[in-house]
Design an enzyme around this catalytic site. Structure first.
Site, short mmCIF file in Angstrom:
data_model
loop_
_atom_site.label_atom_id
_atom_site.label_comp_id
_atom_site.label_asym_id
_atom_site.label_seq_id
_atom_site.Cartn_x
_atom_site.Cartn_y
_atom_site.Cartn_z
N LYS A 24 -42.42 -29.63 -4.79
CA LYS A 24 -40.74 -29.52 -4.54
C LYS A 24 -39.35 -29.32 -5.03
CE LYS A 24 -39.82 -33.51 -1.68
NZ LYS A 24 -38.67 -34.16 -2.17
N LEU A 113 -39.43 -36.00 -6.26
CA LEU A 113 -40.20 -33.60 -6.59
C LEU A 113 -41.68 -33.35 -5.51
CD1 LEU A 113 -39.59 -33.31 -10.14
CD2 LEU A 113 -38.26 -32.20 -8.12
N ASP A 150 -44.02 -36.61 4.20
CA ASP A 150 -43.54 -35.06 2.75
C ASP A 150 -45.26 -34.58 3.27
OD1 ASP A 150 -41.14 -35.74 2.29
OD2 ASP A 150 -41.74 -35.77 0.49
#
Ligand code: C5P
Length: 302
Positions: A24, A113, A150
């Site tokens: 991401k 990421l 996350d």
């Protein structure tokens, strides 16, 4: 060109189930106050991208969890979040594990990421698929919350606003097609250290949050990334001079806004989805003047 980069989430073969865990980027990242549990309240717009870790699940194995890791960044022991996630899943379905998992890491660790979180979410989704969806979506989100801030984002997506400590996910239904040049240096950033040094600024938080909400409510998510609103960036750059310098130089070379993903160290520039040629030119310029590795990615569609 995007079609070449887009891969399916799952593929079944006679070897087993192959699952992909996308990385991401944070198109915005606003940090509010520190909470009694030590985490920070935040508001972030996240998008999955076409850079994937891959996992092969084989179930016709002896009892236990066997984890094999390919690539540079992943310890194959019981400390690996992937291993912990397998254990959590099998406990939740009250079944003795019988799984071999081969993890191929392509998403660098310490880059912001979300590789480890995405791997964990993908393990939950893949095992749930192999075990006939025996865990419902709300329980899956609860397990995700136990694994990291996350992780829940990666259960859905591909574009969402996440709040709380990151675990409250609100899907953005609008499509946001983009191409991005992702600069992957060998700088490793510690998220914990960056949050630990972060200085609260609630005034800035409310002002940026108001602007971002206005863009999203007008269906202009494309304007959010143009704000370069990452409230961790100042702290990440202050803690790592090499990263600050790299960002400055990339900005000078590309003449584009350069964003930091999460607490770093990945830097990226957003282009329109059709600007593949331009992305290649930027990539070459960065390699020539900085000798720095960069890759071209697109928004992921699932
Ligand atoms: O949840 P995760 O393990 O990804 O978080 C890594 C570290 O980042 C936490 O230990 C915490 O120090 C910090 N963090 C935070 N507030 C958040 C998310 C992470 O302070 N919302």
């Amino acid at each position: 060109m995007k079609e070449k980069y887009l891969k399916p989430q799952f593929e079944t073969s006679d070897k087993g189930l192959l699952a992909r865990a996308p990385a991401k980027v944070n198109l915005s990242l606003l940090i509010a106050d520190k909470r009694p549990d030590g985490y920070h309240n935040l508001e972030t717009l996240m998008a999955k991208i076409t850079l994937y870790d891959e996992m092969l699940f084989e179930t016709d194995k002896e009892e236990g969890i066997e984890l094999v890791c390919n690539g540079l960044w992943s310890p194959a022991g019981e400390d690996n979040l992937v291993y912990k996630t397998c254990r959590l899943f099998y406990d939740a379905v009250n079944t003795e594990p019988r799984i071999k998992l081969t993890l191929t890491k392509n998403i660098p660790a310490g880059s912001g990421l979300g590789g480890a979180s995405s791997d964990a979410a993908t393990v939950l989704l893949a095992l749930n698929k192999l075990y006939n969806q025996s865990i419902d979506s709300s329980k899956l989100h609860k397990l995700a919350g136990q694994l990291g801030s996350d992780v829940a984002f990666f259960l859905n997506g591909p574009l969402a606003v996440c709040t709380g400590r990151g675990e409250k996910v609100s899907k953005v239904d609008k499509k946001l097609p983009f191409a991005a040049v992702l600069v992957l240096s060998d700088i490793n950033t510690s998220t914990k250290r960056v949050y630990g040094n972060f200085k609260e600024d609630l005034e800035l938080f409310s002002s940026l949050s108001g602007q971002i909400k206005a863009h999203i409510s007008k269906n202009r998510v494309d304007l959010v990334q143009k704000m370069c609103a990452n409230m961790l960036a100042k702290t990440s750059f202050a803690l790592d001079n090499e990263l600050a310098l790299l960002k400055k130089e990339i900005q000078e070379i590309t003449k584009l806004p350069v964003l930091l993903s999460g607490s770093g160290s990945a830097l990226f520039m957003i282009l329109n989805a059709g600007q593949y040629r331009e992305a290649e030119i930027l990539q070459r310029e960065i390699a020539n003047s900085r000798g720095c590795n960069s890759i071209i990615v697109f928004d992921n569609e699932w």
